[in-house]
Design a protein around this motif. Structure first.
Motif, short mmCIF file in Angstrom:
data_model
loop_
_atom_site.label_atom_id
_atom_site.label_comp_id
_atom_site.label_asym_id
_atom_site.label_seq_id
_atom_site.Cartn_x
_atom_site.Cartn_y
_atom_site.Cartn_z
N ARG A 70 10.65 -17.62 -26.37
CA ARG A 70 11.78 -16.70 -26.28
C ARG A 70 12.48 -16.81 -24.92
O ARG A 70 13.70 -16.70 -24.83
N SER A 71 11.69 -17.06 -23.87
CA SER A 71 12.29 -17.14 -22.53
C SER A 71 12.97 -18.48 -22.28
O SER A 71 13.74 -18.62 -21.33
N ARG A 72 12.70 -19.46 -23.16
CA ARG A 72 13.25 -20.81 -22.97
C ARG A 72 14.33 -21.14 -24.00
O ARG A 72 14.64 -22.30 -24.24
N GLY A 73 14.91 -20.13 -24.61
CA GLY A 73 16.09 -20.38 -25.41
C GLY A 73 16.01 -20.09 -26.90
O GLY A 73 17.00 -20.25 -27.61
N VAL A 74 14.84 -19.67 -27.40
CA VAL A 74 14.75 -19.29 -28.81
C VAL A 74 15.23 -17.84 -28.91
O VAL A 74 14.44 -16.90 -28.81
N ASP A 75 16.53 -17.67 -29.08
CA ASP A 75 17.12 -16.34 -29.01
C ASP A 75 16.87 -15.51 -30.26
O ASP A 75 16.82 -14.28 -30.20
N GLU A 76 16.72 -16.18 -31.41
CA GLU A 76 16.52 -15.46 -32.66
C GLU A 76 15.03 -15.39 -33.00
O GLU A 76 14.39 -16.41 -33.27
#
Length: 416
Positions: free
Chosen positions: A270-276
């Motif tokens: 989540r912190s590295r760009g998996v927004d969904e």
């Protein structure tokens, strides 16, 4: 509530000789269980003659659980559930009018400790509950088969049950089957996910088997498995694993890891760009207060997870257990070994009473065989969260699928 916490010093020679995992019955060379399969089948085909007056003043059930160690956050609640069940049984008059007690053996999530603990009880017990983890079950299988003692433990995959039938009984439903049901549900809810990466622990046989099954199953849903990322138990930094997964440029991520590692992986993703959050689904072994507390609402929101229990279930016995559990641990139970160990104890009561088990040492061999056969293909059992049965040692019960709203798992009902 009677409790003895037993921690047994390891004997190196014993541990070395007992920790080997049995091979498949179809594998070449060396598995005693496979070599003796014909005689075992002949024995299990005969209905043991049991029944009579109870010959003991107290029933004692050994319970092996990881009360300390890496998975103590589920091991300690599991052992508590067995003790709580014994308390409830005694409030109802015991088994055949005789009280029941449990002895807790701490396996420490250590296979050598499992061998050491089990060696102390396997010869003198009518039935053993636990070990609760898959690596422990691998060690236990050959030992319980050789001793011909029924063992309700982490045999939640078919190969183990076949190797050690009829003595290997799964205390929970098959993990692999639940993961495929959950994956199908997830893809159905998110049809744009066409490729995935799977996170797994290479030293956990159950997770490895689940991963292999998913690699075969997902293509039937027109979903490509782009890669498998390995994360060992107690990994402190899961950043590299997350980066490895992200480099596959997949649409989604499946994790079958346990709570601690799973929380770290989800937070890193989540912190590295998996927004969904919807692009992440996780397995039942992560479902716990520990996972929810460590990962937090921001990382969990929108993600999916399946479990073998519904923490929001509403039933009289379940609500009574939740009240007692909350007093002990400060929150409601979220991990499936709690109801599973409780239900296993209640099933032991039902088994002993239906078969009129006596506990007479002179009848021990026949009674252990009868207990094993009863559990292998049981009548319907009324569990804490609904009815279930055992078929050939496999536990058949519903699973639950959830999506997080913040840090709250909301049931989506895994099975229609």
């Amino acid at each position: 509530m009677k409790k003895r916490l037993v921690s047994i010093a390891l004997v190196a020679a014993m541990a070395a000789s007992m920790t080997a995992c049995g091979n498949s019955s179809s594998s070449a060379g060396g598995n005693n269980a496979a070599d003796d399969k014909t005689s075992a089948a002949e024995e299990s085909s005969k209905t043991a003659e049991v029944g009579g007056e109870v010959a003991v003043d107290e029933w004692n059930i050994p319970v092996l659980s990881a009360v300390t160690g890496a998975i103590a956050f589920v091991g300690k609640p599991a052992s508590w559930a067995a003790e709580y069940a014994a308390e409830m049984i005694n409030e109802q008059g015991g088994i055949e009018g005789v009280p029941v007690s449990v002895d807790i053996y701490d396996t420490k999530f250590d296979t050598a400790e499992v061998a050491s603990c089990l060696s102390q009880v396997v010869d003198d017990s009518l039935v053993v509950l636990g070990p609760m983890d898959a690596p422990g079950g691998e060690v236990a299988g050959q030992m319980i088969y050789d001793a011909k003692v029924p063992n309700i433990a982490a045999y939640s995959y078919q190969e183990a049950r076949e190797n050690y039938e009829p003595y290997a009984i799964a205390y929970m439903t098959d993990s692999e089957e639940g993961d495929t049901i959950a994956a199908e549900k997830w893809i159905g809810l998110n049809p744009d996910i066409k490729s995935v990466v799977i996170f797994t622990c290479p030293s956990d046989s159950s997770q490895v088997a689940t991963t292999e099954l998913l690699e075969e199953f997902l293509p039937t849903l027109d979903v490509e498995v782009k890669g498998v990322v390995e994360v060992e138990t107690d990994t402190l930094d899961c950043g590299p694993a997350a980066v490895q997964a992200l480099n596959y440029n997949a649409d989604g991520y499946i994790s079958v890891l346990r709570a601690d590692e799973n929380a770290k992986v989800v937070m890193e993703l989540r912190s590295r760009g998996v927004d969904e959050g919807r692009r992440i689904t996780c397995g039942f072994s992560a479902f716990s207060d520990n996972y929810i507390g460590v990962a937090g609402a921001d990382a969990l929101d929108g993600t999916y997870i399946w479990n073998k229990l519904d923490p929001n279930y509403d039933g009289e016995e379940w609500n009574k257990l939740v009240e007692a559990y909350t007093k002990e641990f400060g929150s409601a139970p979220t991990s499936n070994p709690v109801p599973d160990f409780y239900d296993s104890m209640m099933a032991i009561k039902q088994c002993f009473e239906e078969l009129h088990i006596t506990g007479d040492p002179a009848n021990a061999e026949a009674e252990k065989q009868a207990i094993a056969e009863w559990f292998s293909n049981s009548p319907t059992i009324h569990g804490l969260q609904g009815d279930f049965v055992w078929e050939n040692g496999k536990k058949i019960a519903d699973i639950q699928y959830f999506q997080f709203e913040g840090n709250t798992p909301v049931s989506l009902s895994a099975e229609e």
